[in-house]
Scaffold this active site. Sequence first.
Site, PDB file in Angstrom:
ATOM      1  N   LYS A  21    -121.074  76.202  14.758  1.00 18.13           N
ATOM      2  CA  LYS A  21    -122.131  76.401  15.706  1.00 18.13           C
ATOM      3  C   LYS A  21    -123.178  76.986  14.652  1.00 18.13           C
ATOM      4  O   LYS A  21    -124.387  76.784  15.039  1.00 18.13           O
ATOM      5  CB  LYS A  21    -121.857  77.936  16.738  1.00 18.13           C
ATOM      6  CG  LYS A  21    -122.906  78.144  17.769  1.00 18.13           C
ATOM      7  CD  LYS A  21    -122.284  78.961  18.938  1.00 18.13           C
ATOM      8  CE  LYS A  21    -123.310  79.967  19.425  1.00 18.13           C
ATOM      9  NZ  LYS A  21    -123.096  81.336  19.496  1.00 18.13           N
ATOM     10  N   GLY A  94    -129.059  84.119  20.380  1.00 14.79           N
ATOM     11  CA  GLY A  94    -129.679  84.870  19.465  1.00 14.79           C
ATOM     12  C   GLY A  94    -130.164  84.228  18.185  1.00 14.79           C
ATOM     13  O   GLY A  94    -131.131  84.677  17.409  1.00 14.79           O
ATOM     14  N   GLN A 167    -128.061  86.474  10.769  1.00 13.41           N
ATOM     15  CA  GLN A 167    -129.338  86.091  11.604  1.00 13.41           C
ATOM     16  C   GLN A 167    -130.647  86.441  10.933  1.00 13.41           C
ATOM     17  O   GLN A 167    -131.825  86.002  10.838  1.00 13.41           O
ATOM     18  CB  GLN A 167    -129.346  86.509  12.995  1.00 13.41           C
ATOM     19  CG  GLN A 167    -128.160  85.664  13.876  1.00 13.41           C
ATOM     20  CD  GLN A 167    -127.869  86.013  15.369  1.00 13.41           C
ATOM     21  OE1 GLN A 167    -128.705  86.844  15.708  1.00 13.41           O
ATOM     22  NE2 GLN A 167    -126.917  85.236  15.578  1.00 13.41           N
ATOM     23  N   ASP A 314    -117.436  87.743  14.894  1.00 17.47           N
ATOM     24  CA  ASP A 314    -117.342  87.032  16.231  1.00 17.47           C
ATOM     25  C   ASP A 314    -115.941  86.793  16.559  1.00 17.47           C
ATOM     26  O   ASP A 314    -115.723  86.468  17.660  1.00 17.47           O
ATOM     27  CB  ASP A 314    -118.003  85.792  15.743  1.00 17.47           C
ATOM     28  CG  ASP A 314    -119.424  85.745  15.730  1.00 17.47           C
ATOM     29  OD1 ASP A 314    -120.251  86.644  16.483  1.00 17.47           O
ATOM     30  OD2 ASP A 314    -120.077  84.487  15.452  1.00 17.47           O
ATOM     31  N   ARG A 345    -119.093  94.509  23.249  1.00 12.10           N
ATOM     32  CA  ARG A 345    -117.878  94.162  23.038  1.00 12.10           C
ATOM     33  C   ARG A 345    -116.749  94.930  22.739  1.00 12.10           C
ATOM     34  O   ARG A 345    -115.673  94.862  23.321  1.00 12.10           O
ATOM     35  CB  ARG A 345    -117.713  92.889  22.064  1.00 12.10           C
ATOM     36  CG  ARG A 345    -118.286  91.525  22.149  1.00 12.10           C
ATOM     37  CD  ARG A 345    -118.256  90.428  21.249  1.00 12.10           C
ATOM     38  NE  ARG A 345    -118.631  89.164  21.767  1.00 12.10           N
ATOM     39  CZ  ARG A 345    -119.057  88.284  20.972  1.00 12.10           C
ATOM     40  NH1 ARG A 345    -119.096  88.427  19.468  1.00 12.10           N
ATOM     41  NH2 ARG A 345    -119.456  87.076  21.234  1.00 12.10           N
TER      42      ARG A 345
END
Length: 433
Positions: A21, A94, A167, A314, A345
């Site tokens: 991804k 995001g 990111q 993740d 989470r």
Amino acid sequence: MRLRVRPSARLYGVIQAPGDKSLSHRALLFAALAEGTSTLQGWLPAADCEATLRCVRALGVEVERPAADRLIVCGRGLRGLQPASAPLDCGGSGTTMRLLMGILAGFPFPSTLVGNAQLSRRPMERVAEPLRRMGAEVRTTEGHAPVYLRGGTLRGIRYEMPVASAQVKSALLLAGLYAQGPTTLVEPAPSRDHTERLLRAMGAALEPDGRTITVYPAERLSPLDCAIPGDPSSAAFPLVAALLIPGSEIEVTDLLLNPTRLGLIEALQAMGAPIRVIPEGERHGEPVGRLLGASAVRLQAIEIAGPWVPRMIDEFPIFAVAATQAEGTTRVRDAAELRVKESDRIAALAAELRRMGARIEEHPDGFAIEGPTPLRGAVVHSHGDHRLAMALAVAGLIAQGETIVEDAECIGDSFPGFVERMQALGAEIEVEP
């Protein structure tokens, strides 16, 4: 959509994880900025990546799609994007929003970036504030999306990042391509480095030095002919299922083996899991290979903290499921970033795993899990979080009785075909509308 999950006897077989991804987002965005035509094979046709494709097209980039996972991108060059006629809809991604903020900081026209309710809860000031230092006009909505941005002439800066975020780093490196003078970033801990590897492969000038990375202004990027390997974050779900179900043995082929993405594998190996990593060379600067996993006789509790955290950020939902079956108390610290992912989470994991009988204690920056604990089937909720939904499905495979995972359609955000791949290995999972 919901999943009905029953205890499974044995998982066995060879699978390929869907395209990575992180690489799918970046390869498409960077190909849009290249001079020439790029071909992307193995691109991930998941909801988050589709949002990037939608935005790229809205900025004037022509993209042909001969197959769901194959794109032909006609790059417009570093300075060729066109103003969008409407707000750029980033959906729940995001990565899409943050990386586009970095790119659009180099363009003099105004842009508006919007997202769904879930994305609109995630923090955007961590990108906006350093972009303002570089000279872009950026306005967020109380720190969140929608984001209003007008770029232009940027200046290079030195910026010490308060959190290790791939990111944020990627957004600032992209903005640095348009800046006058070098841009230097200092990370508190290493985060995934796909942006650096891919930009170097396309001809950009970057200098890594430990936790510091410097990017220099660029005139052009070369196009890509890119075959995207499988996603280790997606492979984590069948892998952990195989570790926990007696008699299981699986092989994952053509997998991305970037060391910044192998934190979970190393954690599981430290717990005693029989996992073999088999390198098979490099592709576009990224190591690739195979993974062999088999059922574990006994797992031991460990502690995860510090620089280990961003290397498996993740994978904590599925790691938590593995920890329920480890002997002792597994502790996770320094992971407050989990509270601002697709869901909180930490809170969501604690709530849902408790429904299944897990002994999990929530902390501000992590959690503690006491094991081994037999899990029991229950009705659990995804909280709209794709990774939580898949982790709960794996928990259901080892639970006593039937497990129902509600609102599981979010799995399509990152792993289309998850149920079919798990069924092919022998997992007792069914989809219900």
